[in-house]
Every structure is written in structure tokens, then in C-alpha cells.
Design a protein around this motif. Structure first.
Motif, PDB file in Angstrom:
ATOM      1  N   ASP A 264       3.277 -22.543  58.137  1.00  0.00           N
ATOM      2  CA  ASP A 264       2.026 -23.301  58.033  1.00  0.00           C
ATOM      3  C   ASP A 264       1.237 -22.745  56.838  1.00  0.00           C
ATOM      4  OD1 ASP A 264      -0.807 -23.960  58.408  1.00  0.00           O
ATOM      5  OD2 ASP A 264      -0.287 -24.573  60.433  1.00  0.00           O
ATOM      6  N   TRP A 265       0.934 -23.621  55.886  1.00  0.00           N
ATOM      7  CA  TRP A 265       0.280 -23.162  54.659  1.00  0.00           C
ATOM      8  C   TRP A 265      -1.009 -22.394  54.938  1.00  0.00           C
ATOM      9  CZ3 TRP A 265       0.531 -26.691  49.757  1.00  0.00           C
ATOM     10  CH2 TRP A 265       1.861 -27.041  49.504  1.00  0.00           C
ATOM     11  N   ALA A 282      -7.103 -18.934  48.028  1.00  0.00           N
ATOM     12  CA  ALA A 282      -6.926 -20.024  47.075  1.00  0.00           C
ATOM     13  C   ALA A 282      -5.701 -19.814  46.194  1.00  0.00           C
ATOM     14  CB  ALA A 282      -8.169 -20.172  46.204  1.00  0.00           C
ATOM     15  N   LEU A 283      -5.381 -18.564  45.874  1.00  0.00           N
ATOM     16  CA  LEU A 283      -4.187 -18.304  45.067  1.00  0.00           C
ATOM     17  C   LEU A 283      -2.919 -18.648  45.849  1.00  0.00           C
ATOM     18  CD1 LEU A 283      -4.957 -14.939  43.210  1.00  0.00           C
ATOM     19  CD2 LEU A 283      -5.056 -17.282  42.313  1.00  0.00           C
ATOM     20  N   THR A 284      -2.863 -18.236  47.117  1.00  0.00           N
ATOM     21  CA  THR A 284      -1.691 -18.560  47.941  1.00  0.00           C
ATOM     22  C   THR A 284      -1.516 -20.065  48.082  1.00  0.00           C
ATOM     23  OG1 THR A 284      -1.922 -16.488  49.188  1.00  0.00           O
ATOM     24  CG2 THR A 284      -0.611 -18.225  50.199  1.00  0.00           C
ATOM     25  N   MET A 285      -2.617 -20.777  48.302  1.00  0.00           N
ATOM     26  CA  MET A 285      -2.542 -22.226  48.484  1.00  0.00           C
ATOM     27  C   MET A 285      -2.146 -22.938  47.189  1.00  0.00           C
ATOM     28  SD  MET A 285      -3.197 -22.862  51.695  1.00  0.00           S
ATOM     29  CE  MET A 285      -3.768 -24.563  51.848  1.00  0.00           C
ATOM     30  N   THR A 286      -2.506 -22.378  46.059  1.00  0.00           N
ATOM     31  CA  THR A 286      -2.258 -23.050  44.777  1.00  0.00           C
ATOM     32  C   THR A 286      -0.880 -22.745  44.201  1.00  0.00           C
ATOM     33  OG1 THR A 286      -4.627 -22.969  44.267  1.00  0.00           O
ATOM     34  CG2 THR A 286      -3.129 -23.344  42.418  1.00  0.00           C
ATOM     35  N   PRO A 290       3.110 -24.091  47.379  1.00  0.00           N
ATOM     36  CA  PRO A 290       3.875 -25.187  46.768  1.00  0.00           C
ATOM     37  C   PRO A 290       5.268 -24.758  46.306  1.00  0.00           C
ATOM     38  CG  PRO A 290       1.618 -25.198  45.959  1.00  0.00           C
ATOM     39  CD  PRO A 290       1.789 -23.920  46.714  1.00  0.00           C
ATOM     40  N   ALA A 291       5.390 -23.531  45.775  1.00  0.00           N
ATOM     41  CA  ALA A 291       6.703 -23.052  45.329  1.00  0.00           C
ATOM     42  C   ALA A 291       7.661 -22.925  46.506  1.00  0.00           C
ATOM     43  CB  ALA A 291       6.555 -21.706  44.612  1.00  0.00           C
ATOM     44  N   TRP A 292       7.162 -22.422  47.625  1.00  0.00           N
ATOM     45  CA  TRP A 292       7.992 -22.257  48.820  1.00  0.00           C
ATOM     46  C   TRP A 292       8.398 -23.625  49.377  1.00  0.00           C
ATOM     47  CZ3 TRP A 292       6.742 -17.076  51.385  1.00  0.00           C
ATOM     48  CH2 TRP A 292       7.846 -16.611  52.108  1.00  0.00           C
ATOM     49  N   GLN A 293       7.476 -24.583  49.351  1.00  0.00           N
ATOM     50  CA  GLN A 293       7.786 -25.922  49.821  1.00  0.00           C
ATOM     51  C   GLN A 293       8.891 -26.559  48.972  1.00  0.00           C
ATOM     52  OE1 GLN A 293       6.896 -27.480  52.460  1.00  0.00           O
ATOM     53  NE2 GLN A 293       7.425 -29.617  52.080  1.00  0.00           N
TER      54      GLN A 293
END
Length: 368
Positions: A264-265, A282-286, A290-293
Motif C-alpha cells: 500500500d503506497w 512526499a519523496l517515497t510517493m513521488t 511509482p518505480a516499484w509499481q
């Protein structure tokens, strides 16, 4: 009263065997495991998983005990629904949990003493000995049909095992696979790059935040960092350069069933902020999420599209999905088994119709 009688009629919960063994090719070192026998076949209702084995493959930081809650939830669901289930096996790799270190390792931990392929070869030998020990001789099989339930680097080991021993793995459940072809540092912007623009950073974050994040990931997750297991990740990107290839081959030359689940993001971002990494949300979400997805989207390509589900999100779960959501893991295991057994039943029905049509031409005519 009838409900009480119904509950009393349920099959008993299986008793696990908690033990250890020594691999024939690695003397003087024990691998510890927990084994649950498969459900008993009933008259006119054979267990379609009698020759199957669910194997749980741990991440680097999670011993076999991390699967206990998921296993209990899964067994409760199958038993309460009076549905068959395979044998289940969790184990600690060399250098993990209760197990001894690999006797072939030249260096003490933390180290880079053996790689993922060494772990895969040890797993094959381990499964051969386990299956021989627990084999139902009335229905012999040289090797079980494997269903691999994996987290983190366990997913990479599952892929390498399936590639190295084609025809052995019939189902896979990936729970937040490691991004095997990345050093996890280069996912973040590099302030030393001439193209870096601090104005592109998400609001509320700074260049210093990015530098601190890269430093934390370099120190903790880079493949050059050794670990207490002695399992080196230095060549993992070479072993698995692409998330979507090569395609895997299961029993009878058929592609395996696969479910790919990611974290879960929001939960993952919160855990990265409050944990030792202290990564701004915000860094993890940005960048990382997305890279992991994208990596998880690629993983779906290792089997046939009709046998793949995902990537789905393990709602409320961070990277260690089995820890945060044992119920989610159990549900996805049930779903994977149902997809597999329905296919078995469909094939059996198809074969029965074929036999009937061969013996009765008029029936064949009506079916066509």
C-alpha cells in the motif's frame, strides 16, 4: 444446535511438525522448518493437492515465523469451508532464524559468502529430502507440484528456482517483490547530476532530504551491503535483469498461475517516514512507489496473461505484507488455489466429454 453439530463435524486442524534436517550435501548444518500435512482425501472426493506443496520463501529480514499468522488464517479458511489444501512448508534459510549458517560459507557474517543461486540449489535439495520424508507411498511422486508464496527477495529466489527447474512450480504468490534489477539508490534523484533541478522536487522537500535519502538507501539496501544471512545480492541484477522475462514453465509445459501484490503506497510511505530511514513521505510517493509499481507491472509478464492476476495492492500493508496483513495473504492463497483447482476440474470435465464423444459419435455431433 445444527450449527454446533456442523462445527463439530469440521475436520481437525492439522498438527505441525516443527523440526530440522541436514542436507545430504552440506553436513553438520541444520535447516529448521515447520511442516503441515495436506488434508486427507475422502471417498469420492480426492484431494487435488495431494501431490502439491506450498513453500514460503522469506525475505532477508523475516524468518519462517513471520508466516505463522498467514498459515493459520489460510488453514482456518479452508477447513471451515471444507475445502482441500496442500501440505505447507516454511523454513529458515541458512543464516536465518533458527537455522545454522551455510557450512560452505568462507566468511563469518555479515558477508557476501553465497549468492541467490546457491540458495536456490540448497532449496531444491531441501525439498527433495522433505518430500521423500513425508511422501505418501500409496500415491508416489518424484517431486511435488510447488506453490511458492514469497516476500521481498524470496520472490527473486522463486523466479530463479522456477527458471532453473522448469516444470516444478505450478503457482506463485509474490508479496512485494524485491526490485531485483535495481540498486535502489538510483531510483532517487541525484543532486550531483548536471541535469538535477531542485525545483522538480515535490513540495515540502529539499535537496538535503534527497541526499539523506540516497545515503540511507546506500547504507541499508545497496547490493554491496552484506547481511547476517551471508546471502549476497551483488549479482542479483545480472541474474534477473528484467522483471518480465524469462517466461516460466510449470508442470506439463504449462505456464504457472501467478498473483503479483504490491504494498500500500500510503502505508509504505508512512513506515519509511517513521522508521529508521526517516524518508519524507512526499519523496517515497513521488519516486519509490511509482518505480516499484512499474516493476510489479513487469512481473506479470513472466506467465501467460490468462494465468496472471495483478499487480494488486495489499491495502494497509507495507513491505512485509505477511506481517501487516496475514488475512490478505491467506485470502490470496485461497484465491490462487481456487484458480488452480478449477482448472483441474475443467480439464477433467473436458477429458470426460472427449471420452464420451469418442464412444458415442452422436454425442460428439450434438456437442459440436
Amino acid at each position: 444446535m445444527s450449527n454446533q453439530s456442523s462445527e463439530e463435524d469440521l475436520p481437525p486442524f492439522p498438527e505441525p511438525e516443527i523440526s530440522s534436517l541436514i542436507l545430504e550435501n552440506k553436513p553438520n548444518a541444520k535447516l529448521h522448518y515447520t511442516y503441515y500435512p495436506a488434508s486427507t482425501s475422502q471417498p469420492h472426493h480426492p484431494n487435488p493437492f495431494a501431490q502439491s506443496l506450498i513453500v514460503f520463501l522469506n525475505g532477508l529480514l523475516s524468518p519462517r515465523s513471520s508466516w505463522d499468522a498467514s498459515i493459520n488464517d489460510f488453514l482456518e479458511k479452508r477447513i471451515s469451508s471444507r475445502l482441500p489444501y496442500p501440505a505447507l512448508l516454511s523454513y529458515d534459510r541458512y543464516g536465518q532464524g533458527d537455522s545454522d549458517h551455510d557450512p560452505d560459507d568462507p566468511d563469518p557474517p555479515p558477508s557476501h559468502s553465497h549468492d541467490a543461486m546457491s540458495a536456490v540449489r540448497s532449496l531444491k535439495q531441501f525439498l527433495l529430502q522433505i518430500w521423500k520424508e513425508h511422501l505418501d507411498m500409496s500415491n508416489p511422486s518424484q517431486f511435488p507440484s510447488l506453490i511458492l508464496v514469497c516476500n521481498s527477495i524470496g520472490c527473486a529466489l522463486a523466479r530463479l528456482f522456477s527458471q532453473t527447474y522448469p516444470g516444478t512450480v505450478s503457482g506463485l504468490l509474490f508479496l512485494d517483490s524485491v526490485i531485483a534489477n535495481s540498486d535502489l539508490v538510483s531510483i532517487w534523484p541525484d543532486p550531483s547530476s548536471p541535469s538535477f533541478d531542485p525545483l522538480t522536487l515535490p513540495p515540502g522537500t529539499t535537496t538535503d532530504d534527497v541526499l539523506a535519502t540516497r545515503a540511507a538507501y546506500l547504507q541499508t539496501f545497496h547490493p554491496d551491503v552484506p547481511n547476517d544471512e551471508g546471502l549476497s545480492r551483488r549479482n542479483l541484477a545480472t541474474l534477473l535483469p528484467s522483471p518480465s522475462s524469462p517466461s516460466l514453465e510449470g508442470p506439463d509445459s504449462q505456464p504457472p498461475y501467478l498473483t503479483v501484490a504490491g504494498h500500500d503506497w500510503a502505508t509504505f510511505a508512512d513506515q519509511c517516514l517513521t522508521g529508521s530511514l526517516r524518508t519524507p513521505r512526499a519523496l517515497t510517493m513521488t519516486y519509490m512507489n511509482p518505480a516499484w509499481q512499474r516493476y510489479n507491472e513487469g512481473l506479470v509478464g513472466i506467465t501467460h496473461p490468462q494465468r496472471a492476476i495483478g499487480p494488486i495492492i495489499a491495502v494497509g500493508c507495507g513491505h512485509f505484507v505477511q506481517k501487516d496483513g496475514p488475512g490478505f495473504v491467506a485470502d490470496e492463497m485461497v484465491s490462487l488455489l481456487d484458480r488452480m483447482v478449477n482448472r483441474v476440474e475443467q480439464m477433467a470435465e473436458h477429458d470426460a466429454n472427449e471420452r464420451a464423444s469418442e464412444s458415442n459419435p452422436s454425442l460428439h455431433s450434438s456437442l459440436s
